[in-house]
Enzyme design. Structure first.
Site, PDB file in Angstrom:
ATOM      1  N   GLU A 179       0.830  -1.209   0.000  1.00 45.34           N
ATOM      2  CA  GLU A 179       0.000   0.000   0.000  1.00 45.34           C
ATOM      3  C   GLU A 179       0.865   1.261   0.000  1.00 45.34           C
ATOM      4  OE1 GLU A 179      -4.206   0.275   1.533  1.00 45.34           O
ATOM      5  OE2 GLU A 179      -3.320  -1.021   3.053  1.00 45.34           O
TER       6      GLU A 179
ATOM      7  N   ASN B 113      -4.398 -10.358   3.588  1.00 49.54           N
ATOM      8  CA  ASN B 113      -5.786 -10.034   3.933  1.00 49.54           C
ATOM      9  C   ASN B 113      -6.620 -11.290   4.190  1.00 49.54           C
ATOM     10  OD1 ASN B 113      -6.443  -7.162   4.104  1.00 49.54           O
ATOM     11  ND2 ASN B 113      -5.683  -7.042   2.001  1.00 49.54           N
TER      12      ASN B 113
ATOM     13  N   ASP C 291       0.890  -8.583   2.834  1.00 53.89           N
ATOM     14  CA  ASP C 291      -0.439  -8.495   3.427  1.00 53.89           C
ATOM     15  C   ASP C 291      -1.379  -9.322   2.561  1.00 53.89           C
ATOM     16  OD1 ASP C 291      -2.857  -7.847   4.510  1.00 53.89           O
ATOM     17  OD2 ASP C 291      -2.774  -5.712   4.011  1.00 53.89           O
TER      18      ASP C 291
ATOM     19  N   TYR D 105       0.470  -7.774  -2.179  1.00 56.09           N
ATOM     20  CA  TYR D 105      -0.618  -7.155  -1.423  1.00 56.09           C
ATOM     21  C   TYR D 105      -1.920  -7.683  -1.994  1.00 56.09           C
ATOM     22  CZ  TYR D 105      -3.992  -3.632   0.092  1.00 56.09           C
ATOM     23  OH  TYR D 105      -5.096  -2.997   0.613  1.00 56.09           O
TER      24      TYR D 105
END
Length: 659
Positions: free
Chosen positions: A44, A197, A195, A156
Site C-alpha cells: 500500500e 488479507n 499483506d 498485497y
C-alpha cells in the site's frame, strides 16, 4: 551476519514519517536502520510513477523495485528495498501472471528466453476464467525477485471490502497459489511475504466465536470461506474441512511466525484505526512471511514488531542465519544471496556496482538514472588531480609577449577578473553632484591603477576578439539596484531606525504645517534612541531634503501650538513603543470569547466525547454523532463500568447545550 526480511503494510509510503520514531530523521535509510532489516517489502505505497521522489529511489546503499497501479490513483502499490552490501537479486519481475513487460520492452516476462525468466507462470486452465490476467496485474500488487538461493514474492492481496470485489479477490489468490506451486514444482525455493488479507484460524483474530454467534454462523462456516480455505491448503498445518481441492493436495509453505510461536495469542498485525482498537489489542493477523520446506531450517527467528507505529499494520520479520545447511553441508548465506563471483565463503570479492542493476530497478527510471542522492555528493572524496593555474604576467617584455599569445580562454579569464574589479568600484557611495566630472574620472583611473599594477606594466593591452559578445554581469545589476536605494545624501535610506518612520518624499509641496510638526515629533523620539554617527548623518540628509515650504516664517502663536502638538505626539509614540504584542495573551483573549463554539457532551467516564460522521449507506449517512473517546476493549463491544469505551451515543442534532 544474519539477514533479516521485513514486511510492512505502510498505508502510504510517507505515512510512517508522521509517527515516532520515524519523524526524527524522516528518511528511508534511517527507517531501515531502525527496522534492522536487509530486505524490506512494503505494501500500500499509494503512489504512482509521477509521485516518485529522490528520497524514495536514491536511498544510499539500497536498491528498490516498484509495482505501481496502472490506472487507479493513490491505491495499492508494492515496493521491495534490498541492501546492496548483503544481497543482490539476479532477476526481477512485476506482476504475478507474467503478462506484463519489462521496462523498455514489448516482450512479456513469460515470453522471454528461459535463461531470463523466473518461471512458474500459470499455464492455460490453471487460472479462473472470471478475471482477466492483465487485470490482475494492473493494480500494482506484486513484485518478484529471484536470488541464487530462492524466489522472493512481495504481494498485497485484495481486501474483503464488498461482494463486488469477491471475484477479483479469489482470482488473485488463486493466481498466487498457482505461481507458488509451479515454482516449488520446478525445484525452486520460495518465500512469500506481504499483506494477504486472510485470517488463517481462530487464533489469528479476537472473539471470532462470539461475533459469529451474533451473525448466526459457526466456526466451520467461517473456515469454509473460499479465501480462507484456499490459504489453509497452501500452508502446512492448515485446517481444511472436507477433501482438498484438485491440484492442492499437498501444502507447500510454512507459516514462520507460527513455527516459532505456535500457541501465542494476541499476535495481531492489523487494527481498526477508526475504532481505535490498537490500545486494547483488538485486531487480527493478516501479514505473513511464508517459506517453502527446503529452507525452513535456514530461519533462526520470526516475530511481529507491534511496538512500532506508523500505520494500521505493524512490521513482521524473519531472520536468516549467516551459515545455512545446503545439501548436507554448510554454506555462507552471503554466497547464496549474491551473484556468483561477488562473495566466496562470506568474503566479498568485488563491490556492488551499477552493472548489477536489473531492468526493473527504479534507479534506471529516466528521472533517476545516473543520479545520486545529495548525501552521496557531499560524502564523495575530493579529487586529487591538480588543475593548471593561469600564470600571472611579469614586467618583462618576453612575458608580455607570451601573455598575448595565450589561448583565448586564459585572456578571457583575465578580462573577467578586470571587470570584477571595476564592478566592485560601483559599490562605493555615489559622489556628490557638485563635484566635477573630471574628479570622478581621475579617481576611477587611480583606483584601477592601484588594483592592477600588472596591467600597466604590459607592453600591449590584450586584444579581445571582435566576435566575442559582451557579457552582462549580474553583479552590475545588483549594484545598480543598491545604488538606487541610496539617498541623495550618500547614505542608505533605511540605514537607521529613523528610516522606517520617515515618510516617502513626493514632489507635491505641503500646504499645512502639520507635517513638519509630526516629523519633529518622530525626530524627538528617535534622537533619544539613536546616537550613532549614522543617525547624525541621516539627520543632516533629512535637513537637506526638507521641502522649501518648511522654511517659511511662522508666527509665535502657531509655533507654540506646534510645540504642544509635537510634545503630545512624542508622548504617544513613546507609550506605543513601550507596548509589546504578546501572541499568547491575544490567543487566550480570543479563546475566552469562544464565538459560539460548541462544547461536546461528556460520556459516562466524565470525559468530553468525540464527534464522528456516519458513512454507512442509509437514511443516517452523513449525520454526525458523539461517542466515548476511549478505545474498545478486548471484547470488541461497548462496556459499562470498565476502563474501555462506554455506551454513550448522542446525535449531534440532539445536543443543544452550548457553554
Amino acid at each position: 551476519m544474519p539477514l533479516r526480511i521485513t514486511t510492512w503494510n505502510v498505508n502510504g509510503i510517507r505515512n510512517p514519517f508522521g509517527y515516532q520514531p520515524w519523524r526524527e530523521k524522516r528518511s528511508f535509510q534511517a527507517m531501515f536502520e531502525i527496522l534492522e532489516a536487509d530486505i524490506v517489502i512494503m505494501q500500500e505505497t499509494k503512489i504512482q510513477r509521477k509521485d516518485l521522489r529522490d528520497d524514495m529511489v536514491l536511498v544510499p546503499g539500497w536498491d528498490v523495485f516498484f509495482s505501481l497501479p496502472k490506472h487507479k490513483r493513490g491505491y495499492s502499490g508494492v515496493a521491495i528495498y534490498t541492501r546492496n552490501s548483503k544481497c543482490c537479486p539476479i532477476r526481477a519481475e512485476e506482476g504475478i501472471t507474467g503478462v506484463l513487460c519489462p521496462p523498455n520492452s514489448s516482450t512479456k516476462y513469460r515470453d522471454l528466453p528461459e535463461a531470463q525468466q523466473i518461471g512458474g507462470y500459470p499455464r492455460p486452465g490453471q487460472l479462473l476464467d472470471e478475471v482477466d490476467e492483465a487485470l490482475l496485474d494492473s493494480e500494482g500488487r506484486c513484485v518478484i525477485l529471484e536470488f541464487p538461493s530462492f524466489v522472493l514474492i512481495g504481494t498485497y492481496s485484495p481486501a474483503n471490502r464488498d461482494a463486488s470485489r469477491d471475484a477479483f479477490r479469489i482470482g488473485f489468490l488463486n493466481a498466487l497459489d498457482v505461481r507458488v506451486r509451479n515454482l516449488v514444482a520446478a525445484g525452486k525455493q520460495v518465500i512469500l511475504t506481504g499483506d494477504l488479507n486472510v485470517m488463517r484460524s481462530e487464533l489469528d483474530t479476537l472473539n471470532v466465536a462470539e461475533n459469529l454467534r451474533k451473525e448466526g454462523l459457526t466456526v466451520n462456516d467461517w473456515m469454509a470461506v473460499p479465501a480462507r480455505r484456499l490459504f489453509n491448503q497452501l500452508v502446512f498445518e492448515g485446517s481444511v474441512s472436507g477433501e482438498r481441492d484438485e491440484g492442492r493436495q499437498e501444502p507447500v509453505l510454512w507459516d514462520l511466525c507460527r513455527c516459532f510461536h505456535p500457541c501465542r495469542q494476541g499476535m495481531f498485525t492489523c487494527w481498526d484505526t477508526k475504532k481505535n482498537t490498537r490500545p486494547a489489542n483488538n485486531g487480527s493477523r493478516i501479514d505473513y512471511i511464508l517459506c517453502s520446506a527446503g529452507i525452513k531450517q535456514w530461519f533462526i527467528d520470526a516475530n511481529i514488531q507491534e511496538g512500532l507505529h506508523g500505520s494500521d499494520h505493524c512490521p513482521v520479520y524473519a531472520t536468516l542465519g549467516d551459515v545455512v545447511n545446503v545439501g548436507g553441508g554448510e554454506a555462507h548465506l552471503l554466497d547464496l544471496m549474491n551473484p556468483q563471483g561477488m562473495f566466496r565463503e562470506g568474503t566479498r570479492l568485488r563491490e556492488w556496482s551499477q552493472k548489477d542493476l536489473l531492468p526493473l530497478s527504479a534507479k534506471l527510471i529516466p528521472e533517476f538514472d545516473r543520479r545520486r542522492s545529495i548525501r552521496d555528493m557531499f560524502m564523495k572524496k575530493p579529487s586529487t588531480t591538480s588543475t593548471p593555474t593561469t600564470p600571472k604576467p611579469s614586467d618583462s617584455a618576453d612575458d608580455s609577449t607570451d601573455f598575448e599569445t595565450k589561448p583565448l580562454q586564459e585572456n578571457k579569464g583575465v578580462a573577467l577578473e578586470t571587470l570584477d574589479v571595476q564592478t566592485q568600484e560601483t559599490v562605493l557611495p555615489a559622489m556628490p553632484e557638485e563635484l566635477p566630472t573630471t574628479n570622478s574620472s581621475l579617481s576611477s583611473q587611480s583606483t584601477t591603477t592601484t588594483t592592477r599594477p600588472e596591467a600597466k606594466s604590459s607592453s600591449k593591452r590584450p586584444a579581445e576578439p571582435p566576435s566575442q559578445p559582451k557579457r552582462t554581469f549580474k553583479r552590475t545589476k545588483t549594484n545598480e539596484s543598491e545604488a538606487s536605494t541610496k539617498g541623495s545624501g550618500g547614505g542608505f535610506a533605511q540605514s537607521t531606525l529613523k528610516g522606517f518612520f520617515k515618510p516617502k518624499q513626493t514632489n507635491v509641496v505641503p500646504c499645512t504645517a502639520t507635517a513638519p510638526s509630526e516629523t519633529s515629533a518622530f525626530e524627538s523620539l528617535l534622537t533619544v534612541t539613536n546616537t550613532s554617527p549614522t543617525g547624525s548623518r541621516d539627520s543632516q540628509a533629512d535637513a537637506t531634503d526638507a521641502p522649501e515650504a518648511s522654511t517659511h516664517t511662522i508666527s509665535g502663536s502657531s509655533s507654540k501650538q506646534e510645540t504642544s502638538s509635537s510634545t503630545q505626539l512624542s508622548n504617544y509614540a513613546i507609550e506605543s513603543a513601550e507596548k509589546v504584542f504578546d501572541p499568547i495573551q491575544a490567543k487566550e483573549s480570543w479563546s475566552r470569547l469562544q464565538l459560539g463554539k460548541r462544547m461536546p457532551p461528556k460520556c459516562e467516564h466524565g470525559e468530553p466525547c468525540i464527534s464522528l460522521v456516519t458513512k454507512k449507506p442509509g437514511v443516517n449517512c452523513g449525520r454526525s454523532f458523539y461517542i466515548c473517546p476511549r478505545p474498545l476493549g478486548p471484547s470488541g463491544e461497548k462496556e459499562k463500568g470498565t476502563q474501555w469505551r462506554c455506551g454513550t451515543f448522542i446525535w449531534s442534532s440532539d445536543w443543544k447545550d452550548r457553554q
